[in-house]
Scaffold this motif. Structure first.
Motif, PDB file in Angstrom:
ATOM      1  N   MET A   1       0.830  -1.203   0.000  1.00 40.77           N
ATOM      2  CA  MET A   1       0.000   0.000   0.000  1.00 40.77           C
ATOM      3  C   MET A   1       0.864   1.252   0.000  1.00 40.77           C
ATOM      4  N   CYS A   2       0.288   2.323  -0.541  1.00 39.95           N
ATOM      5  CA  CYS A   2       0.963   3.611  -0.580  1.00 39.95           C
ATOM      6  C   CYS A   2      -0.089   4.701  -0.450  1.00 39.95           C
ATOM      7  N   HIS A   3       0.144   5.687   0.401  1.00 39.11           N
ATOM      8  CA  HIS A   3      -0.837   6.748   0.650  1.00 39.11           C
ATOM      9  C   HIS A   3      -2.177   6.158   1.077  1.00 39.11           C
ATOM     10  N   GLY A   4      -2.179   4.995   1.725  1.00 42.97           N
ATOM     11  CA  GLY A   4      -3.419   4.349   2.122  1.00 42.97           C
ATOM     12  C   GLY A   4      -4.119   3.607   1.009  1.00 42.97           C
ATOM     13  N   LYS A   5      -3.540   3.609  -0.191  1.00 46.58           N
ATOM     14  CA  LYS A   5      -4.157   2.937  -1.335  1.00 46.58           C
ATOM     15  C   LYS A   5      -3.553   1.549  -1.509  1.00 46.58           C
ATOM     16  N   LEU A   6      -4.419   0.589  -1.749  1.00 41.73           N
ATOM     17  CA  LEU A   6      -3.982  -0.779  -1.988  1.00 41.73           C
ATOM     18  C   LEU A   6      -3.405  -0.881  -3.397  1.00 41.73           C
ATOM     19  N   LEU A   7      -2.119  -1.219  -3.493  1.00 44.33           N
ATOM     20  CA  LEU A   7      -1.467  -1.363  -4.790  1.00 44.33           C
ATOM     21  C   LEU A   7      -1.424  -2.814  -5.264  1.00 44.33           C
ATOM     22  N   TYR A   8      -1.330  -3.726  -4.297  1.00 43.10           N
ATOM     23  CA  TYR A   8      -1.135  -5.134  -4.654  1.00 43.10           C
ATOM     24  C   TYR A   8      -1.547  -5.990  -3.462  1.00 43.10           C
ATOM     25  N   LYS A   9      -2.172  -7.135  -3.737  1.00 50.25           N
ATOM     26  CA  LYS A   9      -2.517  -8.060  -2.662  1.00 50.25           C
ATOM     27  C   LYS A   9      -2.316  -9.492  -3.140  1.00 50.25           C
ATOM     28  N   GLN A  10      -2.009 -10.341  -2.174  1.00 49.73           N
ATOM     29  CA  GLN A  10      -1.775 -11.746  -2.491  1.00 49.73           C
ATOM     30  C   GLN A  10      -2.004 -12.567  -1.228  1.00 49.73           C
ATOM     31  N   GLU A  11      -2.526 -13.763  -1.385  1.00 48.99           N
ATOM     32  CA  GLU A  11      -2.660 -14.677  -0.257  1.00 48.99           C
ATOM     33  C   GLU A  11      -1.516 -15.676  -0.289  1.00 48.99           C
ATOM     34  N   ILE A  12      -0.871 -15.847   0.860  1.00 44.44           N
ATOM     35  CA  ILE A  12       0.229 -16.791   0.986  1.00 44.44           C
ATOM     36  C   ILE A  12      -0.274 -18.007   1.754  1.00 44.44           C
ATOM     37  N   ASN A  13      -0.021 -19.177   1.248  1.00 44.08           N
ATOM     38  CA  ASN A  13      -0.489 -20.401   1.886  1.00 44.08           C
ATOM     39  C   ASN A  13       0.441 -20.802   3.033  1.00 44.08           C
ATOM     40  N   LEU A  14       0.498 -19.939   4.039  1.00 42.80           N
ATOM     41  CA  LEU A  14       1.362 -20.172   5.193  1.00 42.80           C
ATOM     42  C   LEU A  14       0.786 -19.405   6.374  1.00 42.80           C
ATOM     43  N   GLY A  15       0.491 -20.114   7.462  1.00 44.87           N
ATOM     44  CA  GLY A  15      -0.097 -19.461   8.617  1.00 44.87           C
ATOM     45  C   GLY A  15       0.150 -20.259   9.884  1.00 44.87           C
ATOM     46  N   TYR A  16      -0.656 -19.952  10.930  1.00 42.70           N
ATOM     47  CA  TYR A  16      -0.477 -20.616  12.215  1.00 42.70           C
ATOM     48  C   TYR A  16      -0.635 -22.129  12.131  1.00 42.70           C
ATOM     49  N   GLU A  17      -1.479 -22.572  11.205  1.00 45.14           N
ATOM     50  CA  GLU A  17      -1.693 -24.010  11.068  1.00 45.14           C
ATOM     51  C   GLU A  17      -0.374 -24.737  10.799  1.00 45.14           C
ATOM     52  N   HIS A  18       0.511 -24.101  10.023  1.00 41.00           N
ATOM     53  CA  HIS A  18       1.807 -24.711   9.715  1.00 41.00           C
ATOM     54  C   HIS A  18       2.674 -24.794  10.971  1.00 41.00           C
ATOM     55  N   LEU A  19       2.613 -23.759  11.810  1.00 47.70           N
ATOM     56  CA  LEU A  19       3.339 -23.802  13.075  1.00 47.70           C
ATOM     57  C   LEU A  19       2.795 -24.904  13.983  1.00 47.70           C
ATOM     58  N   MET A  20       1.461 -25.028  14.022  1.00 53.93           N
ATOM     59  CA  MET A  20       0.851 -26.035  14.875  1.00 53.93           C
ATOM     60  C   MET A  20       1.218 -27.444  14.428  1.00 53.93           C
ATOM     61  N   GLN A  21       1.216 -27.657  13.114  1.00 57.66           N
ATOM     62  CA  GLN A  21       1.583 -28.983  12.611  1.00 57.66           C
ATOM     63  C   GLN A  21       3.031 -29.308  12.955  1.00 57.66           C
ATOM     64  N   SER A  22       3.892 -28.302  12.884  1.00 56.85           N
ATOM     65  CA  SER A  22       5.286 -28.501  13.261  1.00 56.85           C
ATOM     66  C   SER A  22       5.409 -28.821  14.747  1.00 56.85           C
ATOM     67  N   LEU A  23       4.633 -28.141  15.580  1.00 56.59           N
ATOM     68  CA  LEU A  23       4.608 -28.433  17.007  1.00 56.59           C
ATOM     69  C   LEU A  23       4.135 -29.853  17.277  1.00 56.59           C
ATOM     70  N   ARG A  24       3.091 -30.250  16.576  1.00 64.29           N
ATOM     71  CA  ARG A  24       2.546 -31.602  16.785  1.00 64.29           C
ATOM     72  C   ARG A  24       3.570 -32.663  16.419  1.00 64.29           C
ATOM     73  N   ARG A  25       4.245 -32.451  15.294  1.00 60.51           N
ATOM     74  CA  ARG A  25       5.244 -33.437  14.861  1.00 60.51           C
ATOM     75  C   ARG A  25       6.438 -33.470  15.822  1.00 60.51           C
ATOM     76  N   SER A  26       6.861 -32.297  16.269  1.00 64.13           N
ATOM     77  CA  SER A  26       8.080 -32.222  17.074  1.00 64.13           C
ATOM     78  C   SER A  26       7.884 -32.724  18.497  1.00 64.13           C
ATOM     79  N   TYR A  27       6.672 -32.507  19.053  1.00 62.12           N
ATOM     80  CA  TYR A  27       6.470 -32.810  20.466  1.00 62.12           C
ATOM     81  C   TYR A  27       5.313 -33.782  20.716  1.00 62.12           C
TER      82      TYR A  27
END
Length: 362
Positions: A217-243
């Motif tokens: 964003m620039c001057h409060g205007k949205l210039l570009y957006k994208q969704e990334i397939n990475l979030g808390y669920e990935h951290l949780m799965q790593s926690l589950r596997r590790s511990y």
């Protein structure tokens, strides 16, 4: 960025009035219902009166869609009873997956009205009865061109969400898109903490349960957006596997201030490095596909707790050559009576959208 009147179904919409400068923001994710009640003390000065986070079981919300109406209503009622607020100025969110956001340029001497230009954009629909929409003038550039922000969604998607609120005894006064609420949070933080970034180009990454919203964003205007397939669920799965944890145990550990000694090396650092790679991809896509000349001045990371995150922003800076900060905007607010600072610090990463919605309604 504030939309005046996202046109929700008239049979559900009741215009509420309030005697104080309060607003309740409600966001619903696949994982939780989040409510933030703000009181505006003055311009850019807020008091966090109350907040609640109510976990949602699986298969109630999926990718922004309501999958179990009765269960959602029950959990909304539970959250509302837990908050115990009489505020009737309520802003709710619809998922960006169910909305279309665009910016329209207008010449100062155009013969068409704003309404006519918006109607032309919406003419792709068979009938305007099928669409909910709103628009607002957001800026005028140096060439005298006005910028219109237009948001629209299928009316059926809006009605399904509104029916859940209505059946839970909650009457929203306005609706916004979760992505715009993130932008509201970013603008609010910049205005209060770093006003020198107001006219700069900023990259914002808001980490959610199953994905991350990437915004430039620039001057409060949205210039570009994208969704990334990475979030808390990935951290949780790593926690589950590790511990060897259940999903509930992994969720509790993720938000607990105390973690295993090897958490940093085993879980946090691999996630952070993967996240930095995704940041680099977003920046590359932005510069190659958007033909933008704006240099990104700052990277803001929302929704990632500070616990065990030592060196994360420095690694971002080293690998992107752009300064980076970790921020949870709700922490800008003065705390109301009864709010435990340590508990809020723990929950704050979940409250960015609800905070932005509450700000939008003030």
């Amino acid at each position: 960025m504030k939309l005046n009147n996202f046109k929700i179904n008239s049979k559900n919409k009741k215009v509420a009035t309030t005697s104080s400068r309060q607003c309740l923001g409600i966001s619903i994710t696949d994982k939780s219902i989040n409510m933030v009640l703000l009181n505006a003390r003055s311009l850019n000065q807020f008091r966090l009166e109350k907040y609640v986070v109510v976990p949602l079981p699986k298969n109630i919300i999926g990718n922004g869609n309501v999958e179990n109406h009765e269960e959602l209503v029950a959990h909304l009622q539970q959250a509302n009873q837990k908050l115990r607020s009489s505020c009737r100025n309520i802003t709710v969110a619809i998922s960006q997956r169910q909305a279309f956001i665009q910016f329209l340029d207008r010449d100062e001497d155009t013969e068409y009205t704003e309404e006519e230009q918006v109607m032309a954009e919406l003419s792709q629909y068979d009938s305007l009865d099928d669409v909910s929409y709103d628009y607002q003038s957001v800026s005028i550039n140096g060439q005298g061109k006005e910028n219109l922000l237009l948001v629209n969604s299928k009316r059926d998607d809006v009605n399904i969400l509104m029916d859940a609120y209505t059946d839970a005894g909650i009457t929203p006064t306005q609706m916004d898109v979760d992505l715009l609420a993130v932008i509201n949070s970013a603008i609010t933080w910049i205005n209060i903490r770093q006003p020198e970034l107001t006219n700069k180009c900023i990259a914002v990454f808001n980490i959610d349960y199953s994905e991350t919203q990437a915004i430039i964003m620039c001057h409060g205007k949205l210039l570009y957006k994208q969704e990334i397939n990475l979030g808390y669920e990935h951290l949780m799965q790593s926690l589950r596997r590790s511990y060897q944890l259940t999903e509930e145990e992994a969720w509790d550990m993720l938000y607990s201030p105390s973690k295993p000694e090897d958490y940093n090396s085993t879980v946090a650092q691999p996630f952070q490095q993967q996240f930095i790679q995704e940041i680099q991809r977003v920046l590359q896509f932005y510069f190659t596909s958007a033909s933008q000349e704006n240099e990104i001045e700052e990277i803001l990371i929302f929704g990632y707790g500070n616990n065990s995150a030592n060196g994360f922003t420095e690694s971002i800076r080293q690998q992107t050559r752009i300064p980076a900060q970790q921020i949870n905007p709700v922490l800008l607010a003065e705390l109301g009576d009864g709010i435990e600072p340590a508990k809020l610090q723990q929950d704050s990463s979940l409250l960015t959208v609800a905070f932005g919605l509450a700000v939008r309604g003030l």
